[in-house]
Write an enzyme that holds these catalytic residues in place. Structure first.
Site, PDB file in Angstrom:
ATOM      1  CG  ASP A  26      -2.000   1.019   1.168  1.00 31.22           C
ATOM      2  OD1 ASP A  26      -1.836   2.025   0.444  1.00 31.22           O
ATOM      3  OD2 ASP A  26      -3.032   0.817   1.835  1.00 31.22           O
TER       4      ASP A  26
ATOM      5  NE  ARG B 286      -4.554   3.213   0.014  1.00 32.69           N
ATOM      6  CZ  ARG B 286      -5.696   2.714   0.471  1.00 32.69           C
ATOM      7  NH1 ARG B 286      -6.842   3.235   0.086  1.00 32.69           N
ATOM      8  NH2 ARG B 286      -5.682   1.691   1.297  1.00 32.69           N
TER       9      ARG B 286
HETATM   10  N1  LIG Z   1      -2.777  -2.233  -6.236  1.00 30.41           N
HETATM   11  C1  LIG Z   1      -4.058  -2.582  -6.129  1.00 30.41           C
HETATM   12  N2  LIG Z   1      -4.967  -1.645  -5.783  1.00 30.41           N
HETATM   13  C2  LIG Z   1      -6.246  -2.043  -5.662  1.00 30.41           C
HETATM   14  C3  LIG Z   1      -6.681  -3.344  -5.918  1.00 30.41           C
HETATM   15  N3  LIG Z   1      -8.023  -3.387  -5.725  1.00 30.41           N
HETATM   16  C4  LIG Z   1      -8.402  -2.151  -5.366  1.00 30.41           C
HETATM   17  N4  LIG Z   1      -7.341  -1.319  -5.323  1.00 30.41           N
HETATM   18  C5  LIG Z   1      -7.242   0.075  -4.913  1.00 30.41           C
HETATM   19  O1  LIG Z   1      -7.485   0.151  -3.518  1.00 30.41           O
HETATM   20  C6  LIG Z   1      -7.941   1.452  -3.204  1.00 30.41           C
HETATM   21  C7  LIG Z   1      -9.203   1.362  -2.368  1.00 30.41           C
HETATM   22  O2  LIG Z   1      -8.923   0.869  -1.124  1.00 30.41           O
HETATM   23  P1  LIG Z   1      -9.926   1.281   0.062  1.00 30.41           P
HETATM   24  O3  LIG Z   1     -11.347   1.098  -0.340  1.00 30.41           O
HETATM   25  O4  LIG Z   1      -9.533   2.610   0.597  1.00 30.41           O
HETATM   26  O5  LIG Z   1      -9.673   0.123   1.033  1.00 30.41           O
HETATM   27  P2  LIG Z   1      -8.837   0.054   2.316  1.00 30.41           P
HETATM   28  O6  LIG Z   1      -7.955   1.149   2.638  1.00 30.41           O
HETATM   29  O7  LIG Z   1      -8.112  -1.187   2.124  1.00 30.41           O
HETATM   30  O8  LIG Z   1      -9.883  -0.045   3.498  1.00 30.41           O
HETATM   31  P3  LIG Z   1     -11.401   0.300   3.739  1.00 30.41           P
HETATM   32  O9  LIG Z   1     -11.451   1.714   4.239  1.00 30.41           O
HETATM   33  O10 LIG Z   1     -11.813  -0.673   4.756  1.00 30.41           O
HETATM   34  O11 LIG Z   1     -12.137   0.122   2.443  1.00 30.41           O
HETATM   35  C8  LIG Z   1      -8.212   2.150  -4.515  1.00 30.41           C
HETATM   36  O12 LIG Z   1      -7.144   3.033  -4.796  1.00 30.41           O
HETATM   37  C9  LIG Z   1      -8.247   1.001  -5.519  1.00 30.41           C
HETATM   38  O13 LIG Z   1      -7.886   1.415  -6.827  1.00 30.41           O
HETATM   39  C10 LIG Z   1      -5.697  -4.313  -6.296  1.00 30.41           C
HETATM   40  O14 LIG Z   1      -5.962  -5.486  -6.473  1.00 30.41           O
HETATM   41  N5  LIG Z   1      -4.413  -3.883  -6.382  1.00 30.41           N
END
Ligand SMILES: Nc1nc2c(ncn2[C@@H]2O[C@H](COP(=O)(O)OP(=O)(O)OP(=O)(O)O)[C@@H](O)[C@H]2O)c(=O)[nH]1
Length: 347
Positions: A262, A264
């Site tokens: 991650d 971010r």
């Molecule tokens: N690298 C990658 N990014 C992904 C994938 N699936 C979704 N994303 C990215 O994950 C991000 C969304 O994550 P969030 O919904 O914030 O999820 P989280 O931080 O894990 O936690 P929640 O707040 O519980 O949803 C977005 O930027 C999506 O584009 C994947 O398989 N690989």
């Protein structure tokens, strides 16, 4: 995002997969790699999650993770705001932000007219009331023929600013915010889940559900951050999807591409929430690291309550996203990224 998963026991499939050739991975020297997304982290800010090097992964506890966050937040400024009637019922106020760390258009989707941005309402030298209405720095509602931004004759709403042109929040509003913290969701861009109907992830569903809840309560804010693919960009996410089709999970695929699980940063979200005076929040998330990151090092924003985002398919048999891909994705988030979710046995 969590560093708390153990990469020393990768499953067989992952062990058999080589780290992707530098030609395909995010190697700066590679002409064929997609452009590197702009890193919106503060220069001292560590990646919140794992290193891309499997062997050198460092596991941080919560207070260490907080300590590693930047001391200073980015500077954000709301450039414009407009009322958007929606197909879903409630009206929203879309706020567009600029900032001093990247050139992307991050957004705040605000439910409730009385959530006000300090930077938007700040008086600017020589601006007219008409200028203020055009930027969206008005109270109440616009209507043909309205001439004053700071006061809405029809609703009786009015704002006041101090001698420096800074918005003064009414005392009752501040007390109300403490008594009844605002519902907030921090959403990261996901083109595939929001626009291309992807059933690989639950991003689109979470976005819709957050909006539904905020519409129902009549108040809330979705901060929409332009950090596609957990910060690696869409091109790299598409490569990660191909690796997932080859057997890797969502964390492994990022690592194979030499990205952290991650990438971010949430400090822009913190700065935007402070600008909107949303400093006591009820955060919709399953991700414990997001709570720490949004609160920031000095906890200028406080997550008073975490509201879980339970997939709709886990709540009712016939609703939500039904796909093996999304099941695997959610399982990985629980098992490897420490997400606070438990799949009910009877679904
Ligand atoms: N690298 C990658 N990014 C992904 C994938 N699936 C979704 N994303 C990215 O994950 C991000 C969304 O994550 P969030 O919904 O914030 O999820 P989280 O931080 O894990 O936690 P929640 O707040 O519980 O949803 C977005 O930027 C999506 O584009 C994947 O398989 N690989």
């Amino acid at each position: 995002m969590s560093a708390a998963h153990d990469v020393s026991n990768e499953n067989d499939m992952f062990d058999r997969m080589p780290i992707i050739s530098p030609v395909l991975s995010a190697n700066e020297n590679s002409a064929q790699s997609t452009p590197k997304p702009i890193d919106i982290r503060h220069e001292d800010e560590p990646e919140l999650s794992t290193s891309s090097d499997k062997q050198s992964e460092i596991i941080y506890n919560d207070s260490e993770k907080r300590r590693l966050l930047p001391d200073e937040l980015p500077v954000v400024e709301c450039i414009a705001r407009a009322r958007i009637p929606t197909t879903q019922g409630p009206e929203i106020f879309l706020h567009l932000y600029s900032n001093n760390v990247d050139n992307k258009e991050h957004l705040a989707i605000v439910f409730g007219e009385d959530i006000r941005s300090k930077s938007l309402f700040r008086r600017r030298p020589n601006e007219t009331q008409s200028d203020r209405m055009t930027r969206g720095a008005y109270v109440g509602k616009l209507y043909p023929g309205r001439t004053v931004a700071d006061k809405d004759e029809r609703s009786g709403k009015e704002i006041t600013c101090d001698a420096n042109g800074e918005l003064i929040y009414p005392k009752e509003e501040i007390e109300q915010e403490i008594k009844d913290p605002t519902l907030v969701r921090i959403h990261s861009e996901c083109y595939t889940g929001e626009t291309a109907w992807s059933a690989r992830c639950d991003c689109g569903e979470q976005f819709d559900e957050a909006g539904r809840l905020m519409g129902k309560f009549g108040k809330g804010c979705i901060v929409y951050l332009r950090q596609e693919g957990r910060g690696i960009g869409l091109g790299e996410k598409l490569k990660a999807y191909n690796l997932q089709d080859l057997g890797a999970d969502t964390v492994q695929a990022n690592l194979l591409l030499r990205h952290p699980a991650d990438k971010r940063s949430f400090s822009l979200a913190t700065a935007i929430l402070i600008d909107l005076n949303l400093v006591n929040v009820r955060l919709l998330t399953n991700n414990p690291d997001k709570i720490i990151a949004v609160e920031g090092k000095n906890r200028l924003v406080k997550v008073i309550e975490r509201i879980p985002m339970v997939p709709l398919a886990w709540q009712h048999k016939d609703s939500g996203i039904q796909s093996t891909e999304v099941d695997g994705y959610l399982r990985t988030k629980i098992e490897r990224m420490g997400h606070l979710l438990q799949k009910p046995i009877n679904i």
